[in-house]
Write a protein that holds these residues in place. Structure first.
Motif, mmCIF file in Angstrom:
data_model
loop_
_atom_site.group_PDB
_atom_site.id
_atom_site.type_symbol
_atom_site.label_atom_id
_atom_site.label_comp_id
_atom_site.label_asym_id
_atom_site.label_seq_id
_atom_site.Cartn_x
_atom_site.Cartn_y
_atom_site.Cartn_z
ATOM 1 N N GLY A 17 -13.405 19.868 62.692
ATOM 2 C CA GLY A 17 -13.219 19.397 61.300
ATOM 3 C C GLY A 17 -12.004 20.243 60.657
ATOM 4 O O GLY A 17 -11.156 19.736 59.900
ATOM 5 N N PHE A 18 -12.039 21.620 60.866
ATOM 6 C CA PHE A 18 -10.980 22.441 60.283
ATOM 7 C C PHE A 18 -9.606 21.973 60.989
ATOM 8 O O PHE A 18 -9.024 22.198 60.125
ATOM 9 N N TYR A 19 -9.579 22.138 62.149
ATOM 10 C CA TYR A 19 -8.398 21.525 62.765
ATOM 11 C C TYR A 19 -7.958 20.354 62.219
ATOM 12 O O TYR A 19 -6.607 20.190 61.859
ATOM 13 N N HIS A 20 -8.766 19.236 62.119
ATOM 14 C CA HIS A 20 -8.313 17.874 61.592
ATOM 15 C C HIS A 20 -7.950 17.897 60.271
ATOM 16 O O HIS A 20 -7.010 17.255 59.747
ATOM 17 N N ALA A 21 -8.425 18.645 59.325
ATOM 18 C CA ALA A 21 -8.038 18.946 58.116
ATOM 19 C C ALA A 21 -6.892 19.719 57.858
ATOM 20 O O ALA A 21 -5.951 19.284 57.070
ATOM 21 N N ALA A 22 -6.536 20.710 58.618
ATOM 22 C CA ALA A 22 -5.015 21.262 58.660
ATOM 23 C C ALA A 22 -4.065 20.112 59.264
ATOM 24 O O ALA A 22 -2.866 20.269 58.651
ATOM 25 N N LEU A 38 -10.667 20.697 52.843
ATOM 26 C CA LEU A 38 -10.826 21.695 53.881
ATOM 27 C C LEU A 38 -12.463 22.023 54.058
ATOM 28 O O LEU A 38 -12.940 22.041 55.078
ATOM 29 N N PRO A 39 -12.893 22.550 52.965
ATOM 30 C CA PRO A 39 -14.493 22.904 53.117
ATOM 31 C C PRO A 39 -15.171 21.846 53.413
ATOM 32 O O PRO A 39 -16.206 21.783 54.254
ATOM 33 N N ALA A 40 -14.872 20.653 52.872
ATOM 34 C CA ALA A 40 -15.765 19.554 53.001
ATOM 35 C C ALA A 40 -15.557 18.865 54.426
ATOM 36 O O ALA A 40 -16.425 18.557 55.149
ATOM 37 N N SER A 41 -14.228 19.093 55.071
ATOM 38 C CA SER A 41 -14.128 18.606 56.637
ATOM 39 C C SER A 41 -14.987 19.511 57.349
ATOM 40 O O SER A 41 -15.675 18.909 58.362
ATOM 41 N N VAL A 42 -14.792 20.631 57.276
ATOM 42 C CA VAL A 42 -15.798 21.613 57.877
ATOM 43 C C VAL A 42 -17.364 21.226 57.829
ATOM 44 O O VAL A 42 -17.921 21.328 58.884
ATOM 45 N N ILE A 43 -17.720 20.918 56.641
ATOM 46 C CA ILE A 43 -19.137 20.916 56.421
ATOM 47 C C ILE A 43 -19.509 19.489 57.218
ATOM 48 O O ILE A 43 -20.551 19.225 57.787
ATOM 49 N N ILE A 44 -18.776 18.378 57.017
ATOM 50 C CA ILE A 44 -18.716 17.122 57.401
ATOM 51 C C ILE A 44 -18.930 17.276 59.140
ATOM 52 O O ILE A 44 -19.638 16.678 59.924
ATOM 53 N N GLY A 45 -17.846 18.088 59.698
ATOM 54 C CA GLY A 45 -17.995 18.373 61.012
ATOM 55 C C GLY A 45 -19.401 19.090 61.554
ATOM 56 O O GLY A 45 -19.865 18.671 62.447
ATOM 57 N N LEU A 46 -19.590 20.121 60.648
ATOM 58 C CA LEU A 46 -20.992 20.896 61.113
ATOM 59 C C LEU A 46 -22.210 19.904 61.147
ATOM 60 O O LEU A 46 -23.032 19.807 62.124
ATOM 61 N N TYR A 47 -22.120 19.144 59.958
ATOM 62 C CA TYR A 47 -23.366 18.022 60.002
ATOM 63 C C TYR A 47 -23.239 17.126 60.921
ATOM 64 O O TYR A 47 -24.320 16.782 61.767
ATOM 65 N N LEU A 81 -13.895 9.383 52.030
ATOM 66 C CA LEU A 81 -14.708 9.344 50.696
ATOM 67 C C LEU A 81 -14.488 10.663 49.751
ATOM 68 O O LEU A 81 -14.552 10.738 48.733
ATOM 69 N N VAL A 82 -14.391 11.761 50.503
ATOM 70 C CA VAL A 82 -14.414 13.103 49.768
ATOM 71 C C VAL A 82 -12.995 12.883 49.143
ATOM 72 O O VAL A 82 -12.893 13.567 47.897
ATOM 73 N N ILE A 83 -11.856 12.366 49.943
ATOM 74 C CA ILE A 83 -10.654 12.392 49.018
ATOM 75 C C ILE A 83 -10.615 11.513 47.804
ATOM 76 O O ILE A 83 -10.223 11.732 46.781
ATOM 77 N N ALA A 84 -11.260 10.387 48.014
ATOM 78 C CA ALA A 84 -11.341 9.391 47.071
ATOM 79 C C ALA A 84 -12.497 9.880 45.755
ATOM 80 O O ALA A 84 -11.975 9.496 44.560
ATOM 81 N N PHE A 85 -13.381 10.377 46.087
ATOM 82 C CA PHE A 85 -14.258 11.101 44.984
ATOM 83 C C PHE A 85 -13.449 12.182 44.155
ATOM 84 O O PHE A 85 -13.633 12.193 43.078
ATOM 85 N N SER A 86 -12.845 13.025 45.000
ATOM 86 C CA SER A 86 -11.924 14.043 44.229
ATOM 87 C C SER A 86 -11.042 13.461 43.302
ATOM 88 O O SER A 86 -10.806 13.918 42.176
ATOM 89 N N GLN A 87 -10.309 12.300 43.622
ATOM 90 C CA GLN A 87 -9.174 11.626 42.867
ATOM 91 C C GLN A 87 -9.837 10.911 41.661
ATOM 92 O O GLN A 87 -9.566 10.819 40.615
ATOM 93 N N MET A 88 -11.303 10.323 41.949
ATOM 94 C CA MET A 88 -11.986 9.833 40.802
ATOM 95 C C MET A 88 -12.465 10.724 39.769
ATOM 96 O O MET A 88 -12.292 10.408 38.542
ATOM 97 N N ILE A 89 -12.831 11.976 40.336
ATOM 98 C CA ILE A 89 -13.182 13.270 39.412
ATOM 99 C C ILE A 89 -11.960 13.284 38.548
ATOM 100 O O ILE A 89 -12.052 13.389 37.325
ATOM 101 N N ARG A 90 -10.751 13.399 39.195
ATOM 102 C CA ARG A 90 -9.536 13.807 38.410
ATOM 103 C C ARG A 90 -9.181 12.738 37.568
ATOM 104 O O ARG A 90 -8.905 12.939 36.256
ATOM 105 N N HIS A 91 -9.341 11.469 38.074
ATOM 106 C CA HIS A 91 -9.181 10.160 36.719
ATOM 107 C C HIS A 91 -10.048 10.206 35.811
ATOM 108 O O HIS A 91 -9.627 9.850 34.536
#
Length: 146
Positions: A17-22, A38-47, A81-91
Motif C-alpha cells: 500500500g505504501f509503494y502503491h501510494a508513492a 499515504l496513511p490511508a493506503s497503508v491502513i487499507i493494505g494492512l486491513y 473512496l479515500v480520495i473522493a471523501f477528502s475532496q468532498m470534505i474540501r468542497h
C-alpha cells in the motif's frame, strides 16, 4: 485469531500500500496527493492483508491468486473512496453542498471522475501484480507456519 499468515499478509500488504501510494502520487494534480492518501493506503493494505488475504492463506496458490486479485480490486476501490471523501470534505468546507445527502452522493461522482486520472498500465500492473505476489508470499507463510 492471530496467525503467521495474517501477520505476513498485513506487513506485506501494508508495504505494498505504501509503494502503491508513492507510485500513484504523480497522477494527482500538481503531483500532490491529499495528506490522508499515504496513511490511508497503508491502513487499507494492512486491513486487507490481515482480514482478507491472511485469513484465506493455506488453501493453495490458486486460491491465493483469487484472493490477491480481489484484494487489488478492493484496494483500488477503497483508495478512490479515500480520495473522493477528502475532496468532498474540501468542497463542503467551501459550502458547495445544500445538505448532507448532496455531499454523500457527490462522493460517488468524484470517484468516477478521479478514476479516469489513474488509467496507467504501470499502476494496473502494480495494483494486481503486486497484490498477487503479496498473496503468494502470504500463502507460502501460511503453509509453512501452520
Amino acid at each position: 485469531m492471530p496467525t503467521a499468515a495474517r501477520l505476513a499478509g498485513a506487513i506485506l500488504f501494508g508495504l505494498w500500500g505504501f509503494y502503491h501510494a508513492a507510485l500513484a502520487a504523480p497522477f494527482f494534480l500538481e503531483g500532490r496527493p491529499p495528506r490522508s492518501f499515504l496513511p490511508a493506503s497503508v491502513i487499507i493494505g494492512l486491513y486487507l492483508g490481515w482480514r482478507y488475504v491472511g485469513r484465506r492463506a493455506g488453501n493453495g496458490y490458486g486460491a491465493a491468486i483469487g484472493a490477491g486479485v480481489t484484494a487489488g480490486f478492493a484496494f483500488g476501490f477503497l483508495s478512490l473512496l479515500v480520495i473522493a471523501f477528502s475532496q468532498m470534505i474540501r468542497h463542503s468546507l467551501h459550502n458547495r453542498y445544500q445538505g448532507l445527502s448532496d455531499a454523500i452522493l457527490d462522493i460517488f461522482d468524484l470517484m468516477i471522475s478521479e478514476s479516469s486520472r489513474f488509467t496507467d498500465i504501470n499502476l494496473f500492473i502494480s495494483l494486481f501484480g503486486g497484490a498477487v505476489l503479496c498473496a503468494w508470499v502470504t500463502e507460502y507463510v501460511g503453509q509453512k507456519y501452520r
